[in-house]
Design a protein around this motif. Structure first.
Motif, mmCIF file in Angstrom:
data_model
loop_
_atom_site.group_PDB
_atom_site.id
_atom_site.type_symbol
_atom_site.label_atom_id
_atom_site.label_comp_id
_atom_site.label_asym_id
_atom_site.label_seq_id
_atom_site.Cartn_x
_atom_site.Cartn_y
_atom_site.Cartn_z
ATOM 1 N N PRO A 265 0.912 -1.306 -0.046
ATOM 2 C CA PRO A 265 0.033 0.037 0.115
ATOM 3 C C PRO A 265 0.762 1.132 -0.059
ATOM 4 N N HIS A 266 1.771 1.238 0.746
ATOM 5 C CA HIS A 266 2.868 2.292 0.631
ATOM 6 C C HIS A 266 3.443 2.757 -0.774
ATOM 7 N N TYR A 267 3.642 1.548 -1.295
ATOM 8 C CA TYR A 267 4.463 1.823 -2.763
ATOM 9 C C TYR A 267 3.291 2.334 -3.634
ATOM 10 N N LEU A 268 2.136 1.521 -3.457
ATOM 11 C CA LEU A 268 0.874 2.098 -4.577
ATOM 12 C C LEU A 268 0.664 3.605 -4.191
ATOM 13 N N GLY A 269 0.846 3.964 -2.939
ATOM 14 C CA GLY A 269 0.533 5.506 -2.584
ATOM 15 C C GLY A 269 1.635 6.446 -3.645
ATOM 16 N N LEU A 270 2.935 5.674 -3.596
ATOM 17 C CA LEU A 270 3.937 6.616 -4.251
ATOM 18 C C LEU A 270 3.660 6.476 -6.054
ATOM 19 N N ALA A 271 3.265 5.454 -6.303
ATOM 20 C CA ALA A 271 3.190 5.369 -7.882
ATOM 21 C C ALA A 271 1.805 5.772 -8.414
ATOM 22 N N LEU A 272 0.912 5.781 -7.578
ATOM 23 C CA LEU A 272 -0.452 6.458 -8.385
ATOM 24 C C LEU A 272 -0.269 7.699 -8.923
ATOM 25 N N PRO A 273 0.035 8.614 -8.275
ATOM 26 C CA PRO A 273 0.189 10.215 -8.914
ATOM 27 C C PRO A 273 1.244 10.107 -10.411
ATOM 28 N N VAL A 274 1.924 9.239 -10.176
ATOM 29 C CA VAL A 274 2.944 9.297 -11.462
ATOM 30 C C VAL A 274 2.059 8.475 -12.416
ATOM 31 N N GLY A 275 1.414 7.361 -12.018
ATOM 32 C CA GLY A 275 0.711 6.674 -13.112
ATOM 33 C C GLY A 275 -0.364 7.303 -13.872
ATOM 34 N N LEU A 276 -0.951 8.362 -12.925
ATOM 35 C CA LEU A 276 -2.351 9.137 -13.526
ATOM 36 C C LEU A 276 -1.556 10.117 -14.315
#
Length: 396
Positions: free
Chosen positions: A59-70
């Motif tokens: 969950p921590h890594y997804l929080g980092l990756a979501l803005p970059v992904g969008l």
């Protein structure tokens, strides 16, 4: 409802978005996995704990990756649409850029809700579970592995050393064991053996085969020596310590708990500021998803003749700088600064810059927000190219 163009735009975005999320999460997890393997092995814990710890870190890594992904998903989708002249065709049919924002904003809203659940509830529980595993490893509650060729203290005044371990520790070969109490000492050597569980979870059974037992008793003139084919010894494990309750710091609190604790009069000023800083950071982190499309779309639209990738570099750079400043603003609030003069001022500046770029792309004929960068680069790179050609001509 979404029409055909809306669904087409979303399809173009979802491909690079999911790819970016997968690659970013994989790279972060692999980097973390190496450190966790090293930590678990040094603590003598079972290898499967590494994967439990990684699962709690996802969950921590997804929080980092979501803005970059969008950002990258939207940017690359509109770059592809503009390079293939589809954007020109869509605009010529009477559908402007503001109308094309509708499906992107809907996607951003969904991702904002996902991120809110992630940072508001899932991450705090995942962080607590991760630290619980770290505590269990360090306290030996997960069962420390027996290291070959080393004397290991098992508790209950027992010292053990083995020469070889087989079948992932199920069979031990070349065993030396010593048990001490106030009056006597028992030393045992055995050809092989293994540990077995008992009904009492605080006691394990060590079964030894083909060995010799020496009993050294202070009340006897000489030790007793016993040869055996099989001998069972019970080992009482040390009492398992209990980990603290969740909420040791602000990162382990859910969003409602964090909102309540930042007004807790029992906390010190420093602790209350830390709660307040993290609360505003989480809220701003989620709201930022609604602004990212206004930055990504102008960065993605490009000139078909040049097809430069300036927008990708500038867009990612702005997002990275924004995240770095977000962390700096959180530290400032912890030190006593106002969240509205730090965190929300930063959010306002980022929003204003994104809307400025979007306005140029949407309402200015032939508007390219980064055209001045391309012109500047052309002016700077022109003499460099001519000089390099001249030098190459001289060398030839």
């Amino acid at each position: 409802m979404l029409n055909r163009i809306d669904r087409y735009v979303l399809r173009q975005i979802m491909g690079p978005l999911l790819t970016t999320l997968g690659i970013a999460a994989l790279l972060l997890i692999l980097e973390r996995m190496l450190k966790l393997f090293d930590f678990v092995v040094n603590q003598g814990g079972p290898v499967e704990v590494v994967f439990q710890m990684l699962a709690n870190q996802i969950p921590h890594y997804l929080g980092l990756a979501l803005p970059v992904g969008l950002l990258l998903g939207t940017l690359l989708a509109f770059r592809k649409i503009s390079l293939s002249s589809e954007y020109d065709a869509i605009v010529s049919s009477g559908i402007g850029l503001p109308r094309l924002m509708r499906p992107v904003l809907m996607l951003s809203l969904v991702m904002m809700l996902i991120n809110t659940v992630l940072v508001g509830w899932i991450q705090p529980y995942g962080r607590y579970a991760y630290r619980n595993l770290v505590f269990d490893l360090r306290s030996g509650a997960l069962g420390a592995s027996i290291r070959v060729g080393e004397f290991v203290d098992l508790g209950d005044n027992i010292t053990l050393m083995i020469e070889e371990s087989r079948q992932q520790g199920a069979e031990l070969v070349g065993i030396f064991l010593e048990r001490r109490d106030e009056k006597n000492t028992i030393s045992v050597t055995a050809e092989r053996g293994g540990f077995f569980a008992t009904e009492d979870d605080q006691t394990i059974l060590l079964r030894l085969y083909n060995g010799v037992l020496v009993d050294l008793n202070e009340g006897q003139n000489k030790p007793r020596v016993l040869s055996f084919d099989q001998q069972d010894l019970t080992v009482k494990l040390p009492a398992k310590e209990t980990f603290r309750d969740r909420g040791g710091e602000e990162l382990e609190l859910t969003l409602p708990e964090l909102n309540r604790e930042r007004y807790n009069p029992a906390l010190s000023v420093k602790e209350a500021n830390a709660m307040n800083a993290n609360f505003h950071w989480r809220v701003m982190h989620s709201v930022t998803f609604l602004i990212l499309p206004f930055l990504a779309i102008p960065m993605g639209l490009t000139n078909k003749r040049t097809a430069r990738g300036t927008g990708i570099v500038i867009g990612l750079s702005l997002l990275i700088l924004y995240n770095e400043f977000m962390e700096a603003m959180e530290t400032a609030i912890t030190n006593g600064a106002s969240p509205y003069a730090t965190t929300w001022l930063l959010f306002g500046l980022f929003t204003a810059l994104s809307l400025f770029f979007f306005r140029i792309a949407a309402y200015k004929v032939g508007g390219e927000p980064l055209a001045w960068i391309d012109r500047t680069w052309a002016v700077v790179s022109g003499p460099m190219k001519r000089l390099s050609k001249r030098l190459m001509g001289v060398s030839d």
